[in-house]
Enzyme design. Structure first.
Site, PDB file in Angstrom:
ATOM      1  N   ASP A  56       0.819  -1.214   0.000  1.00  0.00           N
ATOM      2  CA  ASP A  56       0.000   0.000   0.000  1.00  0.00           C
ATOM      3  C   ASP A  56       0.852   1.264   0.000  1.00  0.00           C
ATOM      4  O   ASP A  56       0.455   2.284  -0.568  1.00  0.00           O
ATOM      5  CB  ASP A  56      -0.928   0.002   1.220  1.00  0.00           C
ATOM      6  CG  ASP A  56      -2.165  -0.863   1.001  1.00  0.00           C
ATOM      7  OD1 ASP A  56      -2.346  -1.345  -0.132  1.00  0.00           O
ATOM      8  OD2 ASP A  56      -2.933  -1.043   1.956  1.00  0.00           O
ATOM      9  N   GLY A  57       2.023   1.211   0.633  1.00  0.00           N
ATOM     10  CA  GLY A  57       2.889   2.376   0.659  1.00  0.00           C
ATOM     11  C   GLY A  57       3.341   2.783  -0.734  1.00  0.00           C
ATOM     12  O   GLY A  57       3.364   3.971  -1.082  1.00  0.00           O
ATOM     13  N   ALA A 173      -5.747   3.778   8.803  1.00  0.00           N
ATOM     14  CA  ALA A 173      -4.285   3.840   8.907  1.00  0.00           C
ATOM     15  C   ALA A 173      -3.880   4.414  10.272  1.00  0.00           C
ATOM     16  O   ALA A 173      -4.333   3.930  11.308  1.00  0.00           O
ATOM     17  CB  ALA A 173      -3.722   4.662   7.742  1.00  0.00           C
ATOM     18  N   TYR A 174      -3.084   5.458  10.284  1.00  0.00           N
ATOM     19  CA  TYR A 174      -2.562   6.039  11.527  1.00  0.00           C
ATOM     20  C   TYR A 174      -3.684   6.474  12.459  1.00  0.00           C
ATOM     21  O   TYR A 174      -3.617   6.303  13.683  1.00  0.00           O
ATOM     22  CB  TYR A 174      -1.664   7.226  11.161  1.00  0.00           C
ATOM     23  CG  TYR A 174      -0.816   7.780  12.287  1.00  0.00           C
ATOM     24  CD1 TYR A 174      -0.738   7.166  13.540  1.00  0.00           C
ATOM     25  CD2 TYR A 174      -0.059   8.939  12.079  1.00  0.00           C
ATOM     26  CE1 TYR A 174       0.044   7.686  14.542  1.00  0.00           C
ATOM     27  CE2 TYR A 174       0.731   9.470  13.094  1.00  0.00           C
ATOM     28  CZ  TYR A 174       0.774   8.838  14.311  1.00  0.00           C
ATOM     29  OH  TYR A 174       1.556   9.367  15.312  1.00  0.00           O
ATOM     30  N   SER A 177      -4.997   3.710  14.642  1.00  0.00           N
ATOM     31  CA  SER A 177      -4.062   3.388  15.729  1.00  0.00           C
ATOM     32  C   SER A 177      -4.143   4.407  16.860  1.00  0.00           C
ATOM     33  O   SER A 177      -3.874   4.080  18.016  1.00  0.00           O
ATOM     34  CB  SER A 177      -2.627   3.346  15.189  1.00  0.00           C
ATOM     35  OG  SER A 177      -2.499   2.377  14.175  1.00  0.00           O
ATOM     36  N   GLN A 232       5.295   9.608   4.192  1.00  0.00           N
ATOM     37  CA  GLN A 232       6.362   9.415   3.213  1.00  0.00           C
ATOM     38  C   GLN A 232       7.100  10.702   2.858  1.00  0.00           C
ATOM     39  O   GLN A 232       8.262  10.669   2.482  1.00  0.00           O
ATOM     40  CB  GLN A 232       5.787   8.790   1.933  1.00  0.00           C
ATOM     41  CG  GLN A 232       5.200   7.406   2.158  1.00  0.00           C
ATOM     42  CD  GLN A 232       4.552   6.845   0.913  1.00  0.00           C
ATOM     43  OE1 GLN A 232       4.265   7.559  -0.039  1.00  0.00           O
ATOM     44  NE2 GLN A 232       4.306   5.542   0.909  1.00  0.00           N
TER      45      GLN A 232
END
Length: 306
Positions: A56-57, A173-174, A177, A232
């Site tokens: 995915d990145g 995603a983040y 979390s 990124q």
């Protein structure tokens, strides 16, 4: 491009042109014999589809770069995570054959655009993100003092390790979390999730309209304060800066075979993790209770007390 790709996908190179940035580009018939160079702008106008090879990145990076050139991206997952990458290695030939004849769906995902206003000047463009734009501290263990405004209406001041502005796509995603909710990728919204905040956590994550403009004031913080895009790319921030996050007018286009399948799989995966964690927690408290319980008093059965 990842090493070993030619051995994993040997049949690519009879139908596809080798591109850059870990992607392979499916060219129109009029340019099918073109040998692409390292310049992204030299061929984007004549490309029908980009294939991202990795996880995915890799897909996020390719989508960010070519969203503005109206090039849809199809993800081929050879990484560890593949929530966005639609094609797995074991189904590669079948799904690529469909893509070659145009049998696929295009899903538009909200793209986040970030801007920075410094010293009271006009905001300058900082970057785009598919998942999230994050204001966070670097290596110094010191909290940030931040101000939050929506559409220039001041909401609150708070101290935290940072704040995440995510799209519905990035809600898994983040933000997840950090305690944020899971949003369907088709919801027209932006999600604001604080990172270890002192007071914001009492309010919880905020879901706002995708047309809203988010203003984050950097009141105070360490020198290595950053604004990151999909984890990124990053831009350094300074005290007094104002970060502006809004919906980009250009969406990211991702090639899919079946609508909403990935979202359902993510939900199932999260629910399974929650169920397993719930069972582990119940087992832990059961064992703890059994260890602390005193055994019932029993009459002595020794020979002396008979």
């Amino acid at each position: 491009m990842k090493s070993g790709v030619t051995s994993v996908f040997p049949f690519f190179f009879s139908s596809f042109e080798i591109g850059i940035d870990g992607a392979i580009f499916l060219a129109s018939p009029r340019v099918s014999r073109t040998k692409f160079t390292s310049s992204a702008t030299s061929f984007a106008g004549s490309v029908d589809m980009a294939f991202s090879i990795g996880g995915d990145g890799t897909l996020l990076g390719v989508c960010r770069r070519y969203a503005g050139k109206n090039v849809p991206v199809c993800g081929i997952n050879i990484g560890t995570l593949g929530f966005l990458a639609d094609i797995e290695v074991d189904e590669l030939e079948k799904k690529l054959a469909k893509a070659l004849v145009g049998d696929y769906l295009l899903e538009e995902r909200l793209l986040i655009a970030g801007y920075i206003s410094r010293n009271g000047r006009e905001p300058f463009f900082a970057g785009t993100a598919i998942n999230d734009a994050v204001v966070c501290k670097g290596s110094v263990l010191r909290m940030l003092s931040l101000g939050l405004s929506i559409n220039k209406t001041h909401i609150m001041d708070f101290k935290a390790d940072g704040i995440i502005v995510s799209s519905p796509t990035g809600s898994t995603a983040y933000s997840l979390s950090a305690g944020g909710p899971i949003l369907n990728p088709n919801i027209k919204a932006l999600l604001l999730t604080p990172i270890c905040a002192q007071t914001f956590n009492l309010l919880g994550p905020l879901v706002v309209n995708e047309q809203d403009e988010i203003h984050i004031q950097i009141v105070n913080g360490p020198r290595d304060t950053l604004m990151t895009f999909d984890g990124q790319e990053s831009v350094q921030l300074f005290a007094g800066d104002e970060v502006i996050v809004r919906k980009s007018p250009i969406p990211a286009k991702i090639v899919i075979q079946q609508k909403d399948v990935r979202y359902v799989l993510i939900l199932l995966g999260v629910l399974q993790v929650i169920q397993k964690a719930d069972r582990i927690i119940k087992l832990f408290y059961y064992v703890k209770r059994k260890r602390t319980e005193r055994p019932p008093d029993r009459p002595c059965v020794c020979r002396r007390h008979r």
